[in-house]
Design a protein around this motif. Structure first.
Motif, mmCIF file in Angstrom:
data_model
loop_
_atom_site.group_PDB
_atom_site.id
_atom_site.type_symbol
_atom_site.label_atom_id
_atom_site.label_comp_id
_atom_site.label_asym_id
_atom_site.label_seq_id
_atom_site.Cartn_x
_atom_site.Cartn_y
_atom_site.Cartn_z
ATOM 1 N N GLU B 223 0.829 -1.096 -0.035
ATOM 2 C CA GLU B 223 0.003 -0.038 0.159
ATOM 3 C C GLU B 223 0.857 1.425 -0.215
ATOM 4 N N LEU B 224 0.315 2.337 -0.459
ATOM 5 C CA LEU B 224 0.898 3.789 -0.621
ATOM 6 C C LEU B 224 -0.089 4.762 -0.436
ATOM 7 N N ARG B 225 0.395 5.637 0.356
ATOM 8 C CA ARG B 225 -0.810 6.961 0.626
ATOM 9 C C ARG B 225 -0.609 7.854 -0.470
ATOM 10 N N SER B 226 -1.549 8.572 -1.247
ATOM 11 C CA SER B 226 -1.768 9.594 -2.160
ATOM 12 C C SER B 226 -2.309 10.709 -1.491
ATOM 13 N N SER B 227 -1.728 12.061 -1.926
ATOM 14 C CA SER B 227 -2.518 12.895 -1.508
ATOM 15 C C SER B 227 -3.833 13.553 -2.422
ATOM 16 N N THR B 228 -3.968 12.811 -3.517
ATOM 17 C CA THR B 228 -4.833 12.942 -4.618
ATOM 18 C C THR B 228 -6.062 12.093 -4.267
ATOM 19 N N THR B 229 -7.090 12.556 -4.350
ATOM 20 C CA THR B 229 -8.397 11.813 -4.044
ATOM 21 C C THR B 229 -8.888 10.825 -5.225
ATOM 22 N N ALA B 230 -8.929 9.442 -4.973
ATOM 23 C CA ALA B 230 -9.394 9.012 -6.277
ATOM 24 C C ALA B 230 -10.312 7.401 -5.635
ATOM 25 N N ASP B 231 -10.715 6.841 -6.567
ATOM 26 C CA ASP B 231 -11.674 5.612 -5.940
ATOM 27 C C ASP B 231 -11.781 4.533 -7.132
ATOM 28 N N GLY B 232 -11.359 3.377 -6.570
ATOM 29 C CA GLY B 232 -11.632 2.189 -7.567
ATOM 30 C C GLY B 232 -10.247 2.051 -8.485
ATOM 31 N N PRO B 233 -10.178 1.382 -9.598
ATOM 32 C CA PRO B 233 -8.820 0.991 -10.424
ATOM 33 C C PRO B 233 -8.377 2.191 -10.690
ATOM 34 N N VAL B 234 -7.075 2.256 -10.621
ATOM 35 C CA VAL B 234 -6.103 3.376 -11.184
ATOM 36 C C VAL B 234 -4.804 3.086 -11.709
ATOM 37 N N ASP B 292 17.768 -9.294 -1.742
ATOM 38 C CA ASP B 292 17.218 -8.748 -0.297
ATOM 39 C C ASP B 292 15.843 -8.251 -0.431
ATOM 40 N N VAL B 293 14.903 -8.156 0.571
ATOM 41 C CA VAL B 293 13.726 -7.698 0.537
ATOM 42 C C VAL B 293 13.847 -6.268 1.171
ATOM 43 N N VAL B 294 13.319 -5.161 0.542
ATOM 44 C CA VAL B 294 13.468 -3.929 1.194
ATOM 45 C C VAL B 294 12.024 -3.481 1.303
ATOM 46 N N GLY B 295 11.876 -2.385 2.282
ATOM 47 C CA GLY B 295 10.582 -1.718 2.446
ATOM 48 C C GLY B 295 10.667 -0.421 1.361
ATOM 49 N N LEU B 296 9.493 0.201 0.917
ATOM 50 C CA LEU B 296 9.546 1.381 0.118
ATOM 51 C C LEU B 296 8.539 2.390 0.920
ATOM 52 N N ARG B 297 9.050 3.527 0.605
ATOM 53 C CA ARG B 297 8.187 4.642 1.244
ATOM 54 C C ARG B 297 8.272 5.978 0.186
ATOM 55 N N ALA B 298 7.038 6.602 0.107
ATOM 56 C CA ALA B 298 7.098 7.796 -0.702
ATOM 57 C C ALA B 298 6.093 8.791 -0.059
ATOM 58 N N VAL B 299 6.333 10.073 -0.480
ATOM 59 C CA VAL B 299 5.652 10.990 0.482
ATOM 60 C C VAL B 299 4.371 11.190 -0.496
ATOM 61 N N PRO B 300 3.219 11.355 0.204
ATOM 62 C CA PRO B 300 1.702 11.229 -0.591
ATOM 63 C C PRO B 300 1.688 12.128 -1.879
ATOM 64 N N SER B 301 2.401 13.248 -1.711
ATOM 65 C CA SER B 301 2.309 13.981 -2.762
ATOM 66 C C SER B 301 3.014 13.621 -4.220
ATOM 67 N N SER B 302 3.873 12.807 -3.844
ATOM 68 C CA SER B 302 4.536 12.116 -5.119
ATOM 69 C C SER B 302 3.979 10.892 -5.679
ATOM 70 N N VAL B 303 2.921 10.529 -5.005
ATOM 71 C CA VAL B 303 2.287 9.241 -5.598
ATOM 72 C C VAL B 303 1.038 9.800 -6.463
ATOM 73 N N ARG B 304 1.394 9.970 -7.686
ATOM 74 C CA ARG B 304 0.529 10.580 -8.586
ATOM 75 C C ARG B 304 -0.708 9.675 -9.107
ATOM 76 N N ILE B 305 -1.822 10.016 -9.173
ATOM 77 C CA ILE B 305 -2.835 9.308 -9.687
ATOM 78 C C ILE B 305 -3.024 9.312 -11.198
ATOM 79 N N LEU B 306 -3.018 8.645 -12.182
ATOM 80 C CA LEU B 306 -3.282 8.654 -13.461
ATOM 81 C C LEU B 306 -4.707 8.350 -13.810
ATOM 82 N N ARG B 307 -5.050 9.018 -14.990
ATOM 83 C CA ARG B 307 -6.631 8.625 -15.528
ATOM 84 C C ARG B 307 -7.632 9.314 -14.661
#
Lengths: 301, 307
Positions: B223-234, B292-307
């Motif tokens: 899972e990641l958090r995004s600062s853009t509102t969206a619902d459903g498949p993206v 190796d298995v690594v964890g990933l983190r991204a600030v919500p504003s960088s997780v862009r929702i397309l479509r």
């Protein structure tokens, strides 16, 4: 070798078996060498025989005879005119055929090559019934007071008819090998169709055009069948060198052979020129793409 | 500047503007001059349009010297242009004797001798190796603004666009998808193709709206958090430098390391689903290895929702 692995009583038999393919290889090499030697001898012997038939001063005096001198004059004149016509009309024609795609293009190219495979005597007949006094066009022409058959103009026409397909075919291939991008760029630089052809396509195709012209010229010099049927063999007007060989054949074999040797020398010279031009063409077509064979980008200036 | 993947119609577009290809429909005009209009039957031939066209290999005439190549365009010698592009010492050289950068300068000088109204450049660095490419691009970056000419440059490489142009159009399958500055293209790509072209990670996900944005559940888990509102498949896009590698045990998103490569003080980490551009540890240690298995983190504003 299986023979080396054989043991005891088997050894002699295996040795014999191995020897058979070895003998077969030797026999193959010998028969190939023989085939080459026989073919070369067959092709070269008549040429050697012509050249060594008479001493050199007889050969030169044979070429000094009136028949020979007249034939040289007719051959030089008619072939020069035919050559100029062939280059002047054939080059732009070949350029258009190489560059333009239009319906029926391959039909046109095939039809142009027909005189290439047509028997020259048939070509002469065709010219006669087309342009002769009683021919298809000749009727109209003679009404206008133009009689082509059995004139020097007829010799030129016969040469152009049989030789120009050789030039056209080679020239089309040479123009097709020129990078289309360069011609396009010339257009964007303000060059119209004529300038694109003269300043870009023709220099880049020059080697191939030269080689094709040499082959066509050689064919024209040797032209016999079409000429004798359409133009006849009149000394001083239509009797070219090959026709002179034929007419001297009964009367004076020494002179006929002297002319024959001259024609061999001319053919050999043309062959050499066309080989040189073809190899220079290969070099220049490499230059067409500046990224191949060029200097490395890292090379010092 | 037009960017697009190979086969997207970039070269055809330039050739059409140059008058080398005939479109079925449409209109091409420059200033007040109409070069092509399908409806009115206007079609100016290439030699009557004033364009400076540089094809991929620059199209220098191999049988002419540098000076003669330039003279071809204006039908007169242009020592001023040779000097301006620093190629006056090469005026007697033939194209095959030149380096990639020199060829480009000769081609530009020749195009300018035509006194064009527009400059058309097709993949100007396409035929060059990586090192020469960078140098030639830097050279062009310095030259283009001085020419003060409208320039249409097509390339498949987004980094060319960021280096060279103010406005970048992205073309795909013959269609103009987005026109923006390269920063805008990076920040808000119009679709997955544009995002992928800029080098972003593009992934399928299901969005669930939440407080101030949404949570995206990636196909393949995590899972990641995004600062853009969206619902459903993206689809989401994240740039490699916006992802931070963390401890997998405390992360909502994990992935396997496929390869680690050091590049100019940064780490290019290829994961199973992501490509990450990470900073090495403060001690210069890499600290992660293949498998190796690594964890990933991204600030919500960088997780862009397309479509």
């Amino acid at each position: 070798m299986t023979a080396a692995a054989g043991t005891g009583s088997q050894r002699s038999r295996d040795g014999a078996r191995a020897w058979v393919p070895a003998a077969g290889r030797v026999a193959l090499v010998i028969s190939v060498a023989l085939t080459i030697a026989v073919s070369m001898a067959f092709l070269m012997l008549p040429i050697v025989a012509l050249i060594t038939y008479q001493p050199l001063h007889d050969l030169i005096s044979g070429l000094g005879s009136q028949v020979a001198v007249d034939a040289i004059e007719v051959s030089v004149k008619t072939n020069a005119i035919a050559f100029v016509l062939m280059i002047a009309f054939g080059t732009p024609f070949a350029y258009v055929l190489a560059r333009r795609r239009f319906p029926g293009r391959s039909v046109v190219i095939t039809l142009l090559e027909l005189p290439l495979v047509m028997p020259p005597a048939v070509a002469g007949l065709g010219l006669l019934v087309a342009f002769g006094t009683l021919g298809l066009l000749g009727h109209t022409l003679s009404a206008l007071g133009i009689d082509l058959a059995f004139t020097q103009a007829a010799v030129v026409m016969a040469i152009v008819f049989v030789a120009s397909p050789f030039y056209l075919r080679g020239a089309i291939a040479a123009f097709e090998a020129v990078d289309q991008t360069l011609i396009d760029v010339a257009g964007t630089l303000g060059a119209g169709p004529v300038r694109r052809m003269l300043r870009v396509a023709t220099p880049l195709a020059a080697g191939g055009l030269g080689a094709a012209a040499a082959v066509a010229f050689a064919r024209g010099i040797g032209e016999f069948g079409a000429t004798i049927l359409f133009a006849g063999s009149f000394q001083g007007t239509t009797q070219t060198l090959p026709l002179a060989v034929y007419s001297l054949f009964d009367a004076n074999l020494d002179q006929a052979i002297a002319i024959g040797v001259l024609l061999i020398a001319v053919s050999a010279a043309i062959l050499l020129i066309s080989k040189l031009l073809a190899s220079s063409w290969q070099t220049s077509s490499k230059l067409t793409s500046p990224w191949r064979g060029g200097r490395s980008s890292f090379a010092p200036r | 500047m037009l960017v697009g993947p190979s086969g997207s119609g970039k070269t055809s577009l330039l050739r059409t503007v140059a008058g080398l290809e005939r479109p079925h429909a449409g209109r091409i005009s420059l200033g007040g001059e109409v070069w092509f209009d399908a409806r009115r039957g206007v079609r100016l031939s290439a030699e009557r349009r004033r364009v400076g066209y540089l094809p991929q290999d620059y199209g220098l005439f191999p049988h002419l010297t540098v000076a003669a190549n330039v003279r071809f365009a204006g039908r007169r010698d242009r020592p001023d242009l040779l000097e301006r592009f620093g190629i006056d010492h090469l005026s007697a050289a033939h194209p095959w004797q030149l380096s990639g950068g020199e060829r480009q300068r000769v081609a530009l000088a020749r195009a300018l001798a035509r006194e064009p109204q527009v400059l058309l450049l097709d993949e100007p660095f396409g035929a060059l190796d990586a090192i020469t490419r960078q140098r030639v691009r830097d050279e062009l970056t310095g030259l283009l603004p001085k020419l003060e000419l409208p320039t249409l440059l097509v390339t498949h490489a987004f980094e060319d666009a960021t280096a060279l142009a103010d406005r970048v159009g992205v073309i795909d399958n013959g269609r103009l998808v987005q026109v923006a500055t390269s920063a805008q293209l990076l920040d808000s790509p119009a679709n997955a193709m544009v995002a992928a072209l800029t080098g972003a990670n593009v992934l399928e996900a299901i969005a669930t709206p939440g407080a101030s944005g949404c949570t995206v559940r990636l196909s393949g888990g995590g899972e990641l958090r995004s600062s853009t509102t969206a619902d459903g498949p993206v689809q989401i896009a994240i740039h490699p430098w916006e992802i931070e590698l963390t401890d997998p045990s405390s992360s909502t998103l994990t992935d396997h390391v496929v390869s680690v490569r050091q590049d100019r003080g940064r780490l290019n980490v290829r994961l199973h689903r992501f490509s990450v551009d990470a900073a090495p540890g403060s001690d210069g240690q890499i600290g992660i290895a293949e498998g190796d298995v690594v964890g990933l983190r991204a600030v919500p504003s960088s997780v862009r929702i397309l479509r």
